[in-house]
Design an enzyme around this catalytic site. Sequence first.
Site, mmCIF file in Angstrom:
data_model
loop_
_atom_site.group_PDB
_atom_site.id
_atom_site.type_symbol
_atom_site.label_atom_id
_atom_site.label_comp_id
_atom_site.label_asym_id
_atom_site.label_seq_id
_atom_site.Cartn_x
_atom_site.Cartn_y
_atom_site.Cartn_z
ATOM 1 N N ASP A 184 0.830 -1.204 0.000
ATOM 2 C CA ASP A 184 0.000 0.000 0.000
ATOM 3 C C ASP A 184 0.868 1.259 0.000
ATOM 4 O OD1 ASP A 184 -2.709 1.201 0.455
ATOM 5 O OD2 ASP A 184 -1.751 1.941 2.273
ATOM 6 N N GLU B 149 1.342 -0.390 -5.106
ATOM 7 C CA GLU B 149 0.432 0.714 -5.399
ATOM 8 C C GLU B 149 1.314 1.907 -5.754
ATOM 9 O OE1 GLU B 149 -3.104 3.612 -3.767
ATOM 10 O OE2 GLU B 149 -1.623 2.838 -2.372
HETATM 11 C C1 NOJ Z 1 -4.277 3.289 -0.646
HETATM 12 C C2 NOJ Z 1 -5.475 2.417 -0.458
HETATM 13 O O1 NOJ Z 1 -5.797 1.800 -1.672
HETATM 14 C C3 NOJ Z 1 -6.582 3.331 0.061
HETATM 15 O O2 NOJ Z 1 -7.822 2.674 0.069
HETATM 16 C C4 NOJ Z 1 -6.175 3.815 1.429
HETATM 17 O O3 NOJ Z 1 -7.138 4.726 1.892
HETATM 18 C C5 NOJ Z 1 -4.796 4.503 1.388
HETATM 19 N N1 NOJ Z 1 -3.835 3.787 0.616
HETATM 20 C C6 NOJ Z 1 -4.241 4.649 2.782
HETATM 21 O O4 NOJ Z 1 -3.803 3.417 3.274
#
Ligand code: NOJ
Length: 566
Positions: free
Chosen positions: A232, A293
């Site tokens: 993430d 991500e």
């Molecule tokens: C990215 C995640 O996909 C999202 O849903 C989240 O709110 C943020 N990172 C914070 O962890």
Amino acid sequence: MRIALRVVVFLVGAWLAGSIAVAQTSSHAVDAEGHQWWQHAVFYEIYPRSFADSNNDGIGDLKGIASKLDYLEDLGVDAIWITPCFPSPQVDFGYDVSDYENIDPMYGTLADFDLLANEAKKRGIHIILDFVVNHTSDQHKWFLDSKSSSTSAHRDWYVWRDGKGPGEPPNNWVSTFGGSAWKFDPVTNQYYYHYFYAEQPDLNWRNPAVAGAMFDVTRWWYKRGVAGFRLDAVDTLFEDPDLRDNPILRPGTNHFGDPIEQDKFNTKLPEVHEVLRGLCKVADKSNAVLIGETWTADVAELNRYYGEGSNELQLPMDFLFTMVNKLSPAEFRKQIAAVNGASGWPTFVISNHDIVRSYDRYGDGEHNDQIAKLMAALYLTLRGTPIMYYGEEIGMKTTPPTRREDVKDPIGRTGWPEEKGRDGERTPMQWDGSENAGFSKGTPWLPVPATSKTHNVADEAKDPNSVLEFYKKVLKLRHANLALLEGNYAAVNESDANVLSYVRMYRDRGVVVALNMSNAPQKVTLELKATGFASAKSLLATGESGAKGNEVSLEPYGVFIGQLAK
Ligand code: NOJ
Ligand code: CA
């Protein structure tokens, strides 16, 4: 059945090469082309709250996921990525983790996880967990200790600083979820840093103890059979040690009323890459895959996330692809070519739990089902690993709340009405046409969209022309066809403004894909000279679309996938 088919494909590939190759950098099994398991796999993102509710409390859970494994196998999914299911106060619906080595009771127990992992394994489905690396919950024991005193054992596990002056945070950084990125804590008279909600304090990755503890978390889950992680928010791991103010991009404010900043000093710092190399080394010992991500601005940035010979992320997500928000062959051509020229294996995503579903992003309101099939045919036949999002395969629609008081995602409340939050893309999976769409017998945590009456698994499974049946057909083809599995990518008919066409070639085999991105019928004379092929025979096409020789006819938003012949 599908597994058997995949074994045959693998063996044929190996036979063609004369022997089963072994990767030079590791001992992981690879096929004749040197491809590892995750390069042939189709990944499927599950938002556990919304997938299937086994105990009827209105919230999906692990037993619910386990009950749908046959469905996923039949669909053609090889790996599921489950968004965070660890103990959490759920401020950010699991992205605020209070214990990395357990399961939140609302989702089940570790025993339920083990059962799910076992059942998935029987079906050849890998499990990918979501590793929230940048921050923990403010209820994590590390943070509770950290904030307890300025000399506590975990004090330096988070980013604490003095304010500039009374009531003034250390610098101008704003949280991406609204307001200052600094929260004052009266216990120690210092501010802590949070890129996301204040309940998600950033870990201090400059502290080797943090890296050690977090690497151990991954080892712990690998031992439990996890096949990899989606990491993430990797862009945000490090902050400028001098805390320089971010530049203001332009006058005015964003939808949270904050200044519009360039996140120059708190994202994408070079130190991120060292952490990724470390995580990759640990993953490699378990033949695991790391998905990132990664909000990259261009292919150069994407390349940095692959690292040298993919020694960082094997699958950094290409969000630039999701930014092509219109059906434009020229734009897709450009983006696909760029990613094919990148230094690692492409990863394609068209929807996820943070963005408007592809059904609405590309749909014109009239031909949405045809367009959903068109998009499936596109990203499931490209060279690279696709990551699906639950419900995309039945044409689920984004259904945002219409009243502020119904919003669950906190950013939808602070940003209302401009920012309605992400509830709309997280609604319950539509399993059938019953009241709660077969998701739960209790009241679902988010309302079930009215479209569950027309778009649901049970009804679509009976309709050969449904979006679901089309997904199944493309996925079956993708798993069985060597050109689609192994082949390179070459654009053809590049000047066509309406139809996106490309060829996938593997040794003496070729497949052509022609996608009509317009609402009028189109004819295409395939320019195949450079490929050595002369004609195409249909493998899969929608409606009236088809080919004679190298002449392809496409209905509006039509799809043609054909085997090439000399
Ligand atoms: C990215 C995640 O996909 C999202 O849903 C989240 O709110 C943020 N990172 C914070 O962890
Ligand atoms: Ca439940």
